[in-house]
Design an enzyme around this catalytic site. Structure first.
Site, PDB file in Angstrom:
ATOM      1  N   HIS A 125      46.912 -65.363   5.460  1.00 29.79           N
ATOM      2  CA  HIS A 125      47.319 -66.330   4.136  1.00 29.79           C
ATOM      3  C   HIS A 125      46.094 -66.534   3.485  1.00 29.79           C
ATOM      4  CE1 HIS A 125      45.621 -69.887   5.896  1.00 29.79           C
ATOM      5  NE2 HIS A 125      46.321 -70.034   6.932  1.00 29.79           N
TER       6      HIS A 125
ATOM      7  N   HIS B  99      42.644 -67.785   5.228  1.00 27.98           N
ATOM      8  CA  HIS B  99      41.794 -66.373   5.958  1.00 27.98           C
ATOM      9  C   HIS B  99      41.296 -65.622   4.822  1.00 27.98           C
ATOM     10  CE1 HIS B  99      45.372 -67.216   8.685  1.00 27.98           C
ATOM     11  NE2 HIS B  99      44.179 -67.849   9.122  1.00 27.98           N
TER      12      HIS B  99
ATOM     13  N   CYS C 297      46.655 -81.879  22.955  1.00 23.91           N
ATOM     14  CA  CYS C 297      47.527 -81.489  21.948  1.00 23.91           C
ATOM     15  C   CYS C 297      47.676 -79.929  21.922  1.00 23.91           C
ATOM     16  CB  CYS C 297      46.766 -81.808  20.471  1.00 23.91           C
ATOM     17  SG  CYS C 297      47.672 -80.998  19.115  1.00 23.91           S
TER      18      CYS C 297
ATOM     19  N   CYS D 174      46.419 -78.047  18.916  1.00 23.42           N
ATOM     20  CA  CYS D 174      44.677 -77.845  18.729  1.00 23.42           C
ATOM     21  C   CYS D 174      44.212 -77.220  20.126  1.00 23.42           C
ATOM     22  CB  CYS D 174      43.992 -79.133  18.752  1.00 23.42           C
ATOM     23  SG  CYS D 174      44.691 -79.887  17.270  1.00 23.42           S
TER      24      CYS D 174
ATOM     25  N   CYS E 177      47.911 -86.904  17.141  1.00 25.95           N
ATOM     26  CA  CYS E 177      46.771 -85.912  17.008  1.00 25.95           C
ATOM     27  C   CYS E 177      46.620 -85.867  15.460  1.00 25.95           C
ATOM     28  CB  CYS E 177      47.338 -84.347  17.474  1.00 25.95           C
ATOM     29  SG  CYS E 177      46.357 -83.180  16.472  1.00 25.95           S
TER      30      CYS E 177
ATOM     31  N   HIS F 289      47.907 -82.682  13.632  1.00 29.93           N
ATOM     32  CA  HIS F 289      49.241 -82.445  13.747  1.00 29.93           C
ATOM     33  C   HIS F 289      50.185 -83.228  13.433  1.00 29.93           C
ATOM     34  CE1 HIS F 289      47.290 -78.663  15.434  1.00 29.93           C
ATOM     35  NE2 HIS F 289      48.198 -77.927  14.842  1.00 29.93           N
TER      36      HIS F 289
ATOM     37  N   LYS G  87      47.523 -79.903   2.158  1.00 29.53           N
ATOM     38  CA  LYS G  87      46.734 -78.849   3.065  1.00 29.53           C
ATOM     39  C   LYS G  87      47.541 -77.824   3.118  1.00 29.53           C
ATOM     40  CE  LYS G  87      44.952 -78.767   7.686  1.00 29.53           C
ATOM     41  NZ  LYS G  87      44.576 -79.491   8.855  1.00 29.53           N
TER      42      LYS G  87
ATOM     43  N   LYS H   7      51.091 -73.227   7.543  1.00 32.27           N
ATOM     44  CA  LYS H   7      52.545 -72.633   7.800  1.00 32.27           C
ATOM     45  C   LYS H   7      53.538 -73.451   8.179  1.00 32.27           C
ATOM     46  CE  LYS H   7      54.321 -69.088  10.444  1.00 32.27           C
ATOM     47  NZ  LYS H   7      54.501 -68.746  11.985  1.00 32.27           N
TER      48      LYS H   7
HETATM   49  O1  ME8 Z   1      40.680 -71.603  13.840  1.00 34.24           O
HETATM   50  N1  ME8 Z   1      41.476 -73.015   3.252  1.00 34.24           N
HETATM   51  O2  ME8 Z   1      41.508 -69.580  13.669  1.00 34.24           O
HETATM   52  P1  ME8 Z   1      42.659 -69.815  12.161  1.00 34.24           P
HETATM   53  C1  ME8 Z   1      40.242 -72.338   3.466  1.00 34.24           C
HETATM   54  N2  ME8 Z   1      40.528 -68.970  15.903  1.00 34.24           N
HETATM   55  N3  ME8 Z   1      40.310 -71.851   4.836  1.00 34.24           N
HETATM   56  C2  ME8 Z   1      41.156 -71.585   5.202  1.00 34.24           C
HETATM   57  C3  ME8 Z   1      42.130 -72.324   5.177  1.00 34.24           C
HETATM   58  C4  ME8 Z   1      42.403 -73.054   4.023  1.00 34.24           C
HETATM   59  N4  ME8 Z   1      43.600 -73.906   3.389  1.00 34.24           N
HETATM   60  N5  ME8 Z   1      43.152 -72.174   6.092  1.00 34.24           N
HETATM   61  C5  ME8 Z   1      42.598 -71.512   7.041  1.00 34.24           C
HETATM   62  C6  ME8 Z   1      40.970 -70.505  14.311  1.00 34.24           C
HETATM   63  N6  ME8 Z   1      41.323 -71.192   6.349  1.00 34.24           N
HETATM   64  C7  ME8 Z   1      40.120 -69.954  15.299  1.00 34.24           C
HETATM   65  C8  ME8 Z   1      38.690 -69.815  15.110  1.00 34.24           C
HETATM   66  S1  ME8 Z   1      36.452 -68.861  15.699  1.00 34.24           S
HETATM   67  C9  ME8 Z   1      35.348 -68.619  16.968  1.00 34.24           C
HETATM   68  C10 ME8 Z   1      37.748 -69.266  16.072  1.00 34.24           C
HETATM   69  C11 ME8 Z   1      40.448 -70.142   7.042  1.00 34.24           C
HETATM   70  O3  ME8 Z   1      43.339 -68.667  12.400  1.00 34.24           O
HETATM   71  C12 ME8 Z   1      39.101 -70.967   7.573  1.00 34.24           C
HETATM   72  O4  ME8 Z   1      38.094 -69.952   7.533  1.00 34.24           O
HETATM   73  O5  ME8 Z   1      43.138 -71.152  12.597  1.00 34.24           O
HETATM   74  C13 ME8 Z   1      39.194 -71.373   8.663  1.00 34.24           C
HETATM   75  O6  ME8 Z   1      38.084 -72.131   9.316  1.00 34.24           O
HETATM   76  C14 ME8 Z   1      40.070 -70.550   9.437  1.00 34.24           C
HETATM   77  O7  ME8 Z   1      40.763 -69.860   8.475  1.00 34.24           O
HETATM   78  C15 ME8 Z   1      40.698 -70.730  10.517  1.00 34.24           C
HETATM   79  O8  ME8 Z   1      41.590 -69.705  11.152  1.00 34.24           O
END
Ligand code: ME8
Length: 637
Positions: A20, A23, A130, A133, A147, A150, A299, A302
């Site tokens: 999304h 990412h 949780c 998380c 949490c 969530h 925020k 999904k």
């Molecule tokens: O946390 N605004 O993965 P994840 C800006 N797998 N950036 C955002 C965002 C938003 N609303 N939502 C997500 C994880 N991101 C773990 C990480 S690393 C060793 C393991 C981006 O799929 C942002 O970079 O939940 C955030 O830190 C990341 O997606 C979280 O991705």
């Protein structure tokens, strides 16, 4: 030049959801920085890593829900991430997957090493867990017993597990953060971490019993357990480089910088440096933390049903326009709001108007006055002060990940160039005058430098600008200042222009959305469902266009790509009429174009309009055209 290198990572994204906006944002930032550093240091000194995080409860649950095995599910979603980054034009050096054998072996080696050195112990723990998380919460961390992320009640779990002695390294970490003031930046996040570290740090539970969760990397010294997903995931940053013996690890780890959003500050700012310390590895250089994109102040997540798909936006507006908006709109470190209206406003004002018009104006004058070739001009340096200032500001801003400021500096140069033209008015002067030539040469030379400066930020546009300026060789490993000055990127003594195409189409915004909080007003007087009102018909911008070139779209039997001229702009239009009208029959034809159709991408080509044709009951198709030739751009009423 020194042996300076640059290593930049993004988080590895969970495969429990498809990509999304959030990412895409982090990965686009990283791509921009990587391209910038490649331009500065040379491509072989830069390493940009991204990937997917594929183990743990969340992924196992998502796979079960999709009715797939965890591995098949992870393969599929990871593939979608890789394809999305490819289509957005992103250029990671490696896309790591935590289910790769290499990564699994590295995690086990890391665990074994710190187990052997005594930093892991076995014990019992009861706590509030949780599942969202994938971690335990202390009483204090919960909000109203829930949490905080969530808003769900955690489950109390009591079980035996392996623990990592984090507490042992707490004072070392505090000292390290104080000793390296920009270890975590911007400061607000450093302060958040230091304030968290005021309380004693609990040891970290790093295993999950297999009886409860199978989908993880087996703990090498106890096969009854798998590794906690965060412990597995963080190690990606070194397994990707071949720790411990890898040549890439040796070259790039000393220059490591991580890029994340604020949601995953704690694992990166606390667990990870301590894990590295325990394994005898130097800490990373900087943790760069950005804010969150919000949609209508919520925020984005999904579960809240507010998801913005990056490919839809890049398809509709062009990937550079999408990229520009993200880079420009968010101040690094702070949250920002996303809306499509704001994206269109920036696209029209900054890209189509400021930059696009400047470019078309200069190139058209050179074409008209000098047949496209302006040579042997003495001095193209009239804007060198403004260019120098922009280069300095960009360099300083990029050190701080201030992407928006860096773009601001380029747009100051765009404004300075526009002002220079308005002051000198070459369009009112005699083309034969030395002064007119100097002014246009200076403007073209500044556009060339602007294109080089834009390469990291708007790579497609920069390439088109350089090509329009008659330059095919893109600068690579010659340093930013050198790239600006270099003969490699077009001889500064000569400027030839090629066909002039608009860089960005303006997006017409005919029906502004009602502002929030007001009642929705219907945009048009009501009409029965199968009729339209005259106002509705008038919303269609139908124009006469003239086809200037046509070519078959590779890989498709039906599609033909057309360049269609309107009054003073050209559009790319993809039409499904190749079987009826092969490419060679198009040039010179006048057609009727729906000019305000939302752009859409077909076979990777952005189509900016639609050509009208009539079809009879037998399926025979003929093209519509004006009854007599009429100037392109004429409006159909
Ligand atoms: O946390 N605004 O993965 P994840 C800006 N797998 N950036 C955002 C965002 C938003 N609303 N939502 C997500 C994880 N991101 C773990 C990480 S690393 C060793 C393991 C981006 O799929 C942002 O970079 O939940 C955030 O830190 C990341 O997606 C979280 O991705």
């Amino acid at each position: 030049m020194s042996g300076e290198t640059y290593y930049l990572t993004t988080p590895i994204y969970y495969v429990n959801a498809t990509p999304h906006l959030g990412h895409a944002y982090t990965t686009i930032l990283a791509d921009t920085m990587a391209r910038f550093q490649r331009l500065r240091l040379g491509p072989e000194r830069v390493y940009f890593l991204t990937g997917t995080d594929e183990h743990g409860d969340k992924v196992a649950q998502a796979a079960a829900k999709a009715g797939e095995s965890p591995q098949a599910y992870a393969d599929r979603i990871s593939g979608i991430f890789q394809e999305t980054w490819k289509r957005l034009g992103l250029t990671p050096n490696q896309f790591i997957r935590t289910t790769s054998d290499h990564h699994k072996r590295t995690v086990q080696r890391f665990l074994q090493q710190i187990y052997d050195s005594g930093d892991i112990y076995f014990g019992e723990y009861g706590g509030h867990y949780c599942f969202g998380c994938e971690r335990f919460y202390t009483e204090k961390e919960l909000q109203d017993g829930k949490c905080p992320d969530h808003q769900t009640a955690p489950t109390f779990i009591k079980e035996e597990n392996y623990f990592f002695r984090m507490g042992k390294y707490q004072s070392w970490l505090i000292d390290h953060i104080h000793g390296h003031p920009d270890f975590i930046r911007p400061d607000r996040y450093k302060n958040e971490v230091l304030s968290f570290l005021k309380d004693p740090l609990e040891d970290l539970c790093i295993s999950r019993p297999r009886a409860r969760l199978e989908w993880g990397i087996p703990i090498p010294f106890d096969e009854q357990f798998v590794t906690y997903v965060w412990f597995d995931a963080l190690i990606n940053y070194i397994s990707a480089l071949g720790w411990p013996e890898g040549e890439e690890f040796r070259r790039f780890w000393p220059a490591a910088q991580h890029l994340i959003a604020k949601d995953i500050l704690k694992p990166h700012a606390i667990y990870w440096p301590i894990m590295l310390k325990a394994a005898g590895i130097e800490p990373y250089g900087h943790l760069n933390v950005h804010g969150y994109w919000k949609i209508e102040e919520a925020k984005m997540s999904k579960s809240l049903g507010k998801v913005v798909r990056p490919l839809d936006l890049a398809g509709a507006y062009g990937r550079d326009a999408f990229r520009y908006f993200l880079l420009r709109e968010m101040t690094f470190g702070l949250d920002a709001s996303f809306s499509e209206e704001a994206l269109v406003a920036r696209l029209n004002a900054d890209l189509a108007n400021d930059l696009g018009n400047l470019y078309s104006r200069v190139l058209k004058l050179i074409e008209r006055y000098y047949n496209g070739a302006l040579s042997d001009r003495p001095d193209g340096g009239g804007l060198s002060g403004a260019t120098g200032a922009a280069v300095a500001e960009i360099g300083a801003a990029m050190k701080r990940f201030a992407f928006s400021e860096a773009l601001g500096a380029i747009w100051d140069l765009v404004s300075a160039t526009n002002k220079y033209l308005v002051t000198n008015e070459p369009w009112k002067q005699d083309p034969g005058d030395a002064r007119t030539k100097t002014v246009l040469f200076t403007a073209a030379e500044t556009l060339r430098k602007m294109a080089v400066l834009l390469m990291p930020f708007l790579p497609d546009t920069a390439e088109r600008m350089l090509q329009g300026l008659g330059i095919d060789a893109m600068p690579t490993s010659i340093g930013l200042e050198e790239a600006l000055a270099s003969e490699v990127v077009g001889s500064p003594r000569e400027r030839r222009v090629r066909e002039v195409r608009a860089l960005f189409p303006r997006i017409e915004t005919t029906s502004p959305k009602p502002s929030r909080g007001t009642k929705e007003v219907p945009a048009f007087p009501e009409a029965p469902p199968d009729q339209i009102t005259i106002e509705e018909f008038r919303r269609l911008d139908l124009r006469v266009g003239e086809v200037v070139e046509a070519e078959a779209v590779p890989g498709s039997k039906k599609l033909v790509r057309l360049r269609v001229r309107l009054k003073d702009e050209e559009r790319t239009v993809v039409a499904g009429l190749r079987e009826q009208y092969p490419p060679e029959t198009w040039p010179g034809k006048q057609v009727i174009l729906v000019a305000n159709l939302k752009p859409t991408t077909l076979m990777g080509i952005q189509s900016q309009g639609m050509v009208l044709a009539a079809e009879d009951d037998a399926g025979r198709i003929v093209l519509l055209k004006p009854e007599q030739p009429i100037p392109p751009g004429s409006k159909i009423r």
